[in-house]
Scaffold this motif. Structure first.
Motif, PDB file in Angstrom:
ATOM      1  N   LEU A   1       0.813  -1.219   0.000  1.00 46.19           N
ATOM      2  CA  LEU A   1       0.000   0.000   0.000  1.00 46.19           C
ATOM      3  C   LEU A   1       0.841   1.260   0.000  1.00 46.19           C
ATOM      4  N   LEU A   2       2.090   1.144   0.421  1.00 43.33           N
ATOM      5  CA  LEU A   2       2.961   2.318   0.540  1.00 43.33           C
ATOM      6  C   LEU A   2       3.788   2.561  -0.720  1.00 43.33           C
ATOM      7  N   GLN A   3       3.591   1.714  -1.725  1.00 42.29           N
ATOM      8  CA  GLN A   3       4.370   1.843  -2.947  1.00 42.29           C
ATOM      9  C   GLN A   3       3.852   2.969  -3.835  1.00 42.29           C
ATOM     10  N   ARG A   4       4.765   3.656  -4.469  1.00 40.15           N
ATOM     11  CA  ARG A   4       4.377   4.664  -5.460  1.00 40.15           C
ATOM     12  C   ARG A   4       3.709   3.966  -6.640  1.00 40.15           C
ATOM     13  N   GLY A   5       2.621   4.533  -7.126  1.00 38.88           N
ATOM     14  CA  GLY A   5       1.886   3.910  -8.218  1.00 38.88           C
ATOM     15  C   GLY A   5       1.008   2.760  -7.755  1.00 38.88           C
ATOM     16  N   HIS A   6       0.635   2.783  -6.492  1.00 35.14           N
ATOM     17  CA  HIS A   6      -0.221   1.743  -5.916  1.00 35.14           C
ATOM     18  C   HIS A   6      -1.488   1.559  -6.749  1.00 35.14           C
ATOM     19  N   GLN A   7      -1.847   0.292  -7.032  1.00 32.79           N
ATOM     20  CA  GLN A   7      -3.050  -0.021  -7.797  1.00 32.79           C
ATOM     21  C   GLN A   7      -3.845  -1.096  -7.048  1.00 32.79           C
ATOM     22  N   PRO A   8      -5.057  -0.786  -6.595  1.00 35.51           N
ATOM     23  CA  PRO A   8      -5.845  -1.757  -5.826  1.00 35.51           C
ATOM     24  C   PRO A   8      -6.041  -3.078  -6.549  1.00 35.51           C
ATOM     25  N   VAL A   9      -6.228  -3.048  -7.867  1.00 38.50           N
ATOM     26  CA  VAL A   9      -6.459  -4.292  -8.598  1.00 38.50           C
ATOM     27  C   VAL A   9      -5.235  -5.197  -8.539  1.00 38.50           C
ATOM     28  N   VAL A  10      -4.041  -4.599  -8.511  1.00 41.49           N
ATOM     29  CA  VAL A  10      -2.812  -5.388  -8.402  1.00 41.49           C
ATOM     30  C   VAL A  10      -2.709  -6.013  -7.021  1.00 41.49           C
ATOM     31  N   ILE A  11      -3.036  -5.238  -5.992  1.00 39.91           N
ATOM     32  CA  ILE A  11      -2.988  -5.750  -4.626  1.00 39.91           C
ATOM     33  C   ILE A  11      -3.972  -6.901  -4.463  1.00 39.91           C
ATOM     34  N   GLU A  12      -5.180  -6.743  -4.981  1.00 39.06           N
ATOM     35  CA  GLU A  12      -6.184  -7.796  -4.852  1.00 39.06           C
ATOM     36  C   GLU A  12      -5.717  -9.079  -5.531  1.00 39.06           C
ATOM     37  N   ALA A  13      -5.096  -8.951  -6.694  1.00 40.06           N
ATOM     38  CA  ALA A  13      -4.591 -10.135  -7.396  1.00 40.06           C
ATOM     39  C   ALA A  13      -3.479 -10.811  -6.599  1.00 40.06           C
ATOM     40  N   ARG A  14      -2.615  -9.997  -6.002  1.00 40.58           N
ATOM     41  CA  ARG A  14      -1.528 -10.565  -5.202  1.00 40.58           C
ATOM     42  C   ARG A  14      -2.072 -11.308  -3.984  1.00 40.58           C
ATOM     43  N   VAL A  15      -3.065 -10.716  -3.320  1.00 42.67           N
ATOM     44  CA  VAL A  15      -3.658 -11.361  -2.145  1.00 42.67           C
ATOM     45  C   VAL A  15      -4.295 -12.685  -2.538  1.00 42.67           C
ATOM     46  N   ASP A  16      -5.088 -12.675  -3.601  1.00 38.88           N
ATOM     47  CA  ASP A  16      -5.771 -13.898  -4.025  1.00 38.88           C
ATOM     48  C   ASP A  16      -4.772 -14.977  -4.404  1.00 38.88           C
ATOM     49  N   ASP A  17      -3.725 -14.610  -5.135  1.00 44.78           N
ATOM     50  CA  ASP A  17      -2.711 -15.576  -5.541  1.00 44.78           C
ATOM     51  C   ASP A  17      -2.004 -16.166  -4.322  1.00 44.78           C
ATOM     52  N   ALA A  18      -1.668 -15.298  -3.353  1.00 49.53           N
ATOM     53  CA  ALA A  18      -0.955 -15.772  -2.158  1.00 49.53           C
ATOM     54  C   ALA A  18      -1.802 -16.753  -1.359  1.00 49.53           C
ATOM     55  N   VAL A  19      -3.057 -16.409  -1.123  1.00 50.74           N
ATOM     56  CA  VAL A  19      -3.922 -17.275  -0.319  1.00 50.74           C
ATOM     57  C   VAL A  19      -4.205 -18.576  -1.062  1.00 50.74           C
ATOM     58  N   ALA A  20      -4.409 -18.505  -2.368  1.00 44.45           N
ATOM     59  CA  ALA A  20      -4.661 -19.714  -3.158  1.00 44.45           C
ATOM     60  C   ALA A  20      -3.476 -20.665  -3.086  1.00 44.45           C
ATOM     61  N   ARG A  21      -2.259 -20.139  -3.194  1.00 39.75           N
ATOM     62  CA  ARG A  21      -1.062 -20.986  -3.146  1.00 39.75           C
ATOM     63  C   ARG A  21      -0.927 -21.679  -1.790  1.00 39.75           C
ATOM     64  N   LEU A  22      -1.161 -20.926  -0.727  1.00 37.44           N
ATOM     65  CA  LEU A  22      -0.983 -21.499   0.602  1.00 37.44           C
ATOM     66  C   LEU A  22      -2.036 -22.557   0.907  1.00 37.44           C
ATOM     67  N   THR A  23      -3.291 -22.270   0.595  1.00 33.46           N
ATOM     68  CA  THR A  23      -4.355 -23.226   0.916  1.00 33.46           C
ATOM     69  C   THR A  23      -4.254 -24.492   0.077  1.00 33.46           C
ATOM     70  N   ALA A  24      -3.622 -24.381  -1.085  1.00 36.81           N
ATOM     71  CA  ALA A  24      -3.437 -25.575  -1.917  1.00 36.81           C
ATOM     72  C   ALA A  24      -2.419 -26.530  -1.315  1.00 36.81           C
ATOM     73  N   GLY A  25      -1.554 -26.019  -0.428  1.00 36.24           N
ATOM     74  CA  GLY A  25      -0.491 -26.863   0.109  1.00 36.24           C
ATOM     75  C   GLY A  25      -0.482 -27.024   1.609  1.00 36.24           C
ATOM     76  N   CYS A  26      -1.465 -26.430   2.304  1.00 34.18           N
ATOM     77  CA  CYS A  26      -1.465 -26.501   3.766  1.00 34.18           C
ATOM     78  C   CYS A  26      -2.909 -26.565   4.258  1.00 34.18           C
ATOM     79  N   PRO A  27      -3.208 -27.440   5.217  1.00 35.31           N
ATOM     80  CA  PRO A  27      -4.605 -27.603   5.649  1.00 35.31           C
ATOM     81  C   PRO A  27      -5.166 -26.434   6.444  1.00 35.31           C
ATOM     82  N   LEU A  28      -4.323 -25.667   7.122  1.00 35.09           N
ATOM     83  CA  LEU A  28      -4.801 -24.535   7.913  1.00 35.09           C
ATOM     84  C   LEU A  28      -3.969 -23.311   7.591  1.00 35.09           C
TER      85      LEU A  28
END
Length: 267
Positions: free
Chosen positions: A87-114
C-alpha cells in the motif's frame, strides 16, 4: 483444532517478524508469532516452528522468497501477515494488490490444511496525517476477506478489534506493534484456532489511552516520518528495496520452549 498442529510456519513482513517487540537483552524480535508458537508448545511439546518473515517485503516478494520453503516443509499451519508494504508503494493499484492477495492465499491453501490470514487496523485513527491510507487499507482488508472465503483460509479480524486504536499498542513509528500490541494479536490468533491464550494478553491496559496532541504529531513527523521517507528515497536512487540485507530470524523448523512467555530466541 490445535491438537493436529505439529509444524507451524509464519511468512510475511515486519509485523510477522515481530517488530517492535524485542526479546529482553537481545537484538532478536519476538512478536505475536513467537508467542503463538510458545503457547501451542505448551499443549504440543513436539511442535516445530519456523518464521520466514522479513521486514519491508511486499506480497509478491513474500510469495517469491518465502512460500516455496514454507510449503516444502509440509506444515500443518501457515500464518501470513503481509500487504501493508504494498500500500505504501508509489503507483499503488488496488487491482494489483487484490490479485496478489488472491494468488498468495490460493497458493498457501493448496499446500497446507490450515492457513491463517489477517485484516489490518486503521492506523490513521489517532494520526490524522495518515487518513489518506484509509481507502487503501479498506481495499486490502476486503481483498483478504474475499480471498479467504474463496480458498478456505481463516481470517483473524484486526480491523475492528476493540481498543487497538490506542497508541500504546503501537511502537514509536505508529505502524509496527508494541509488545502489548503483539500480545493482543497473539491472543486473537489463538482464539481463532480454538486455543485459550494467556488472559493477560488481551486484558485492558492500565491507565488512560494515549491521546496525541499537535506537539506529539510534529515530533512523530520529525523523528519517524522524515527519516523513513528519506530512507525510501535513498533506496530508490540506489536500486534497493526495503528488506534487502535482512534474513529470516528462524528459517528452519525447530522445537520451541513450552512456555508462552519464555520461547527461546532463534540462534
Amino acid at each position: 483444532m490445535h491438537s493436529t498442529i505439529s509444524r507451524l510456519i509464519v511468512v510475511g513482513d515486519s509485523i510477522a517478524e515481530g517488530l517492535d517487540d524485542r526479546w529482553p537483552d537481545s537484538e532478536v524480535y519476538r512478536g505475536w508469532a513467537d508467542l503463538v508458537a510458545g503457547r501451542l508448545a505448551q499443549d504440543q511439546p513436539e511442535l516445530e516452528y519456523a518464521n520466514l518473515a522479513v521486514r519491508g517485503k511486499r506480497l509478491d516478494q513474500i510469495v517469491d522468497e518465502q512460500f516455496h520453503r514454507a510449503l516444502a516443509a509440509r506444515p500443518d499451519m501457515i500464518a501470513l501477515f503481509g500487504g501493508v508494504n504494498d500500500l505504501l508503494q508509489r503507483g499503488h493499484q488496488p487491482v494489483v494488490i487484490e490479485a496478489r492477495v488472491d494468488d498468495a492465499v490460493a497458493r498457501l491453501t493448496a499446500g497446507c490444511p490450515l492457513v491463517v490470514v489477517f485484516t489490518v487496523g486503521d492506523v490513521s485513527r489517532q494520526t490524522p496525517m495518515l487518513r489518506a491510507l484509509r481507502p487503501r487499507l479498506a481495499a486490502l482488508n476486503a481483498a483478504v476477506r474475499r480471498a479467504a472465503a474463496a480458498h478456505g483460509a481463516l481470517v483473524v479480524e484486526l480491523e475492528h478489534l476493540v481498543g487497538m486504536n490506542d497508541l500504546r499498542y503501537f511502537g514509536a513509528d505508529r505502524f509496527h506493534l508494541s509488545a502489548a500490541g503483539h500480545r493482543r494479536v497473539a491472543a486473537e490468533v489463538l482464539r481463532a484456532i480454538g486455543v485459550e491464550p494467556d488472559p493477560r494478553w488481551s486484558a485492558p491496559l492500565d491507565g488512560a489511552p494515549v491521546v496525541p496532541d499537535w506537539r506529539s504529531h510534529l515530533g512523530w513527523i520529525r523523528r519517524q516520518v522524515v527519516p523513513t521517507v528519506t530512507s525510501r528515497i535513498r533506496n530508490v536512487v540506489v536500486g534497493r528495496t526495503p528488506g534487502d540485507g535482512f534474513a529470516a530470524k528462524r528459517p528452519v523448523l525447530a522445537r520451541v520452549s513450552g512456555s508462552s512467555t519464555d520461547l527461546t530466541p532463534a540462534a
